[in-house]
Design a protein around this motif. Sequence first.
Motif, PDB file in Angstrom:
ATOM      1  N   PRO A  45      -7.639  -1.832 -12.673  1.00 37.42           N
ATOM      2  CA  PRO A  45      -6.809  -0.732 -13.175  1.00 37.42           C
ATOM      3  C   PRO A  45      -5.367  -0.888 -12.680  1.00 37.42           C
ATOM      4  N   VAL A  46      -4.436  -0.626 -13.573  1.00 37.38           N
ATOM      5  CA  VAL A  46      -3.009  -0.717 -13.251  1.00 37.38           C
ATOM      6  C   VAL A  46      -2.338   0.558 -13.745  1.00 37.38           C
ATOM      7  N   PHE A  47      -1.682   1.274 -12.857  1.00 33.31           N
ATOM      8  CA  PHE A  47      -0.923   2.433 -13.321  1.00 33.31           C
ATOM      9  C   PHE A  47       0.486   1.964 -13.651  1.00 33.31           C
ATOM     10  N   LEU A  48       0.913   2.294 -14.877  1.00 36.26           N
ATOM     11  CA  LEU A  48       2.188   1.825 -15.414  1.00 36.26           C
ATOM     12  C   LEU A  48       3.139   2.991 -15.607  1.00 36.26           C
TER      13      LEU A  48
ATOM     14  N   LYS B 289      12.108   8.266 -23.088  1.00 35.93           N
ATOM     15  CA  LYS B 289      10.959   9.147 -22.949  1.00 35.93           C
ATOM     16  C   LYS B 289       9.909   8.490 -22.047  1.00 35.93           C
ATOM     17  N   PRO B 290       9.482   9.176 -20.976  1.00 36.99           N
ATOM     18  CA  PRO B 290       8.532   8.556 -20.039  1.00 36.99           C
ATOM     19  C   PRO B 290       7.209   8.180 -20.704  1.00 36.99           C
ATOM     20  N   LEU B 291       6.693   7.036 -20.313  1.00 35.53           N
ATOM     21  CA  LEU B 291       5.368   6.566 -20.728  1.00 35.53           C
ATOM     22  C   LEU B 291       4.646   6.160 -19.452  1.00 35.53           C
ATOM     23  N   ASN B 292       3.907   7.082 -18.882  1.00 38.21           N
ATOM     24  CA  ASN B 292       3.218   6.874 -17.616  1.00 38.21           C
ATOM     25  C   ASN B 292       1.723   7.008 -17.847  1.00 38.21           C
ATOM     26  N   ARG B 293       0.980   5.926 -17.654  1.00 40.86           N
ATOM     27  CA  ARG B 293      -0.456   6.012 -17.920  1.00 40.86           C
ATOM     28  C   ARG B 293      -1.239   4.919 -17.218  1.00 40.86           C
ATOM     29  N   LEU B 294      -2.523   5.211 -17.039  1.00 37.59           N
ATOM     30  CA  LEU B 294      -3.431   4.229 -16.457  1.00 37.59           C
ATOM     31  C   LEU B 294      -3.778   3.181 -17.509  1.00 37.59           C
TER      32      LEU B 294
ATOM     33  N   TYR C 288      -1.724   0.183  -4.679  1.00 40.58           N
ATOM     34  CA  TYR C 288      -0.763  -0.770  -4.123  1.00 40.58           C
ATOM     35  C   TYR C 288       0.351  -0.966  -5.147  1.00 40.58           C
ATOM     36  N   GLN C 289       1.576  -0.782  -4.741  1.00 38.46           N
ATOM     37  CA  GLN C 289       2.680  -1.036  -5.656  1.00 38.46           C
ATOM     38  C   GLN C 289       2.914  -2.537  -5.763  1.00 38.46           C
ATOM     39  N   ILE C 290       3.143  -3.000  -6.981  1.00 42.41           N
ATOM     40  CA  ILE C 290       3.475  -4.404  -7.204  1.00 42.41           C
ATOM     41  C   ILE C 290       4.968  -4.589  -6.936  1.00 42.41           C
ATOM     42  N   ILE C 291       5.280  -5.479  -6.018  1.00 47.58           N
ATOM     43  CA  ILE C 291       6.658  -5.789  -5.640  1.00 47.58           C
ATOM     44  C   ILE C 291       6.938  -7.245  -5.996  1.00 47.58           C
ATOM     45  N   ASN C 292       8.050  -7.493  -6.655  1.00 44.51           N
ATOM     46  CA  ASN C 292       8.434  -8.866  -6.974  1.00 44.51           C
ATOM     47  C   ASN C 292       8.735  -9.645  -5.701  1.00 44.51           C
TER      48      ASN C 292
ATOM     49  N   ARG D 199       0.836  -1.196   0.000  1.00 45.93           N
ATOM     50  CA  ARG D 199       0.000   0.000   0.000  1.00 45.93           C
ATOM     51  C   ARG D 199       0.878   1.256   0.000  1.00 45.93           C
ATOM     52  N   VAL D 200       0.511   2.218  -0.869  1.00 54.57           N
ATOM     53  CA  VAL D 200       1.284   3.450  -0.991  1.00 54.57           C
ATOM     54  C   VAL D 200       0.331   4.639  -1.095  1.00 54.57           C
ATOM     55  N   GLN D 201       0.900   5.843  -1.059  1.00 57.96           N
ATOM     56  CA  GLN D 201       0.140   7.061  -1.281  1.00 57.96           C
ATOM     57  C   GLN D 201       0.036   7.337  -2.781  1.00 57.96           C
ATOM     58  N   TRP D 202      -0.969   8.120  -3.182  1.00 58.25           N
ATOM     59  CA  TRP D 202      -1.142   8.449  -4.589  1.00 58.25           C
ATOM     60  C   TRP D 202       0.087   9.177  -5.148  1.00 58.25           C
ATOM     61  N   SER D 203       0.763   9.915  -4.312  1.00 56.92           N
ATOM     62  CA  SER D 203       1.944  10.663  -4.762  1.00 56.92           C
ATOM     63  C   SER D 203       3.081   9.747  -5.188  1.00 56.92           C
ATOM     64  N   ALA D 204       3.016   8.471  -4.814  1.00 58.21           N
ATOM     65  CA  ALA D 204       4.073   7.524  -5.184  1.00 58.21           C
ATOM     66  C   ALA D 204       3.959   7.061  -6.635  1.00 58.21           C
ATOM     67  N   LEU D 205       2.807   7.296  -7.270  1.00 60.64           N
ATOM     68  CA  LEU D 205       2.588   6.840  -8.644  1.00 60.64           C
ATOM     69  C   LEU D 205       3.215   7.840  -9.613  1.00 60.64           C
ATOM     70  N   THR D 206       4.312   7.456 -10.210  1.00 61.49           N
ATOM     71  CA  THR D 206       5.065   8.343 -11.101  1.00 61.49           C
ATOM     72  C   THR D 206       4.227   8.760 -12.300  1.00 61.49           C
ATOM     73  N   GLY D 207       3.895  10.058 -12.379  1.00 59.66           N
ATOM     74  CA  GLY D 207       3.140  10.556 -13.523  1.00 59.66           C
ATOM     75  C   GLY D 207       1.639  10.506 -13.370  1.00 59.66           C
ATOM     76  N   TRP D 208       1.132  10.076 -12.229  1.00 58.43           N
ATOM     77  CA  TRP D 208      -0.322   9.975 -12.040  1.00 58.43           C
ATOM     78  C   TRP D 208      -1.014  11.320 -12.246  1.00 58.43           C
ATOM     79  N   SER D 209      -0.457  12.372 -11.687  1.00 59.17           N
ATOM     80  CA  SER D 209      -1.121  13.676 -11.716  1.00 59.17           C
ATOM     81  C   SER D 209      -1.222  14.270 -13.117  1.00 59.17           C
ATOM     82  N   SER D 210      -0.371  13.815 -14.050  1.00 55.02           N
ATOM     83  CA  SER D 210      -0.349  14.407 -15.393  1.00 55.02           C
ATOM     84  C   SER D 210      -0.983  13.521 -16.460  1.00 55.02           C
TER      85      SER D 210
END
Length: 401
Positions: free
Chosen positions: A329-332, A341-346, A117-121, A54-65
Motif C-alpha cells: 500500500p502506498v498513500f499518495l 485540486k488535492p488528490l490524496n488517496r491510498l 514510512y515517507q519515501i525520500i529521494n 518512519r513517520v506518524q500517521w498524522s504526517a500523511l496528507t489527507g489520510w483521515s479523509s
Amino acid sequence: MKNQLSFVLITSFLWLTACTTGSISPTPPPTQSDESVVPSQLPEKTLAKSIHKRVQWSALTGWSSDDLLPAWQAFMQSCRVLSKQLMWQENCRIAASLQHPSNSTIKYFFETHFIPYQIINTDNTAEGLITGYYEPLLKGSRTSSKQYRFPIYAAPDELLTIELGEAYPELKDLRLRGRLNGRKVVPYYSRAEIMNNPKLLDGYELFWVEDEVELFFLHVQGSGRIVFDNGEVMKIGFADQNGYPYNSIGKLLVQRGELPLEQASMQGIKQWGRQNPSKLAELLQKNARYVFFRELPSDLSGPIGALGVPLTAGRSIAIDPLSIPQGVPVFLSTTWPNTNKPLNRLMIAQDVGGAIKGGVRADFFWGFGHEAGNQAGKMKQAGNMWILMPKEYQPVVLTQQ
C-alpha cells in the motif's frame, strides 16, 4: 578471472540495455514492462533508490479523509502475492478475515498493523513526479488491409532472455535480451529495424490497427483493447519487450522546437503526429524500445500488472521496484491533472514502467476509455508518497528520526 568475466558481463549488460527484473512465473506478464521484482524476492530493507523515513500517521496528507473502500479490493489482490512472504502472512490473513469491512474498520486495520514510512529521494527531497497511464481502445482487424496496416506483434521465439544472476550472484536480478547471430548473442532488433523491415517478424502478427500513433501509445501504456468492425473487443497485454531503454519522444519534440513544453502531453503528441505524417516514422524510431503483446481473457477485471494481478482503476500505481516493493500500500498526495485540486488517496503498487525510475515517482492508473486517457495524458503533477509496511519491516537507512 571471475572479476574479469563479471566486468565483461556488466559491459554487455549496459550494451544490451538490460532490465532489473525478477521472474513472475506462473503469474501473467505485466502491463507496462517487465522491470518487476516479485515481493518474495525483495530484501526486506530500504532499497537502492530511496530512503524510507518512519513517520506518524498524522504526517500523511489527507489520510483521515480518504475513502479507503475502493483501495481495499486492490489490496486484497496484492495479498494473493504478498502472503507468500513471511512478513506479510499474518496481516493478509487478518485482512481476508474481514468480511465487507467499513471505511473505519479498514482505517483501524492499517493503523493497528502497519507503520507509515515517507519515501525520500536519495538527494533528501520528499517531492517527486506523478504521471498517469490508462488502457486504450484501438480499432483493428485480425487481417491486414489498406485500412488496417500497422501490426501488433506477439513475442518472437528468437527473442532471448539471459538471467545473469544464475551464473554470477553479484549480478542477481539483472536480465539481458538479445538474439543469436551465429554463436554470438547480439542486441535484439530496435524499433527502427522492426519498422523498416517488417519481414523480421513475419508470422508473429496478432492484429493490425489503423493508426500508427495510437499503436505507439499502446506500446507506452503496455495494455489495451482492440475493437473489430463487427463490434467484438479483444483485450491484450504486455508479453515482452526488445530490451532497449524507454526514450521520451515528447521530450525530443520540445528539444527540437516542434512543441512547446506545455503541449508535450499525450494528446499534444498525437495531434502533432497527425499534422506531420511525413515526420512521424522518424520520430517514433527515436524510441528504440518495442513491446510485444498477447491476448488476455475477456473476463479480467482489469489489465494484469507487473505483480501478476489485475489493476484497479484509480487505485493502482506503477512504481520503481528499486525504490518501493511491489504489492505494498502506498498513500499518495498529489493533485488532479492540470489543477491544484488535492488528490490524496491510498494506492497499491502493482505495476512498473520503463519510464518510472527513482524514489518519489509513480504512474497513476486511470482505467479504460476516453476519459481515462484524457486524465492520464494530462497528468504531470508533483506529489509525495508514503508506504505502509508491517511492523516487522526494518529499513536499513532511516534519517531525521
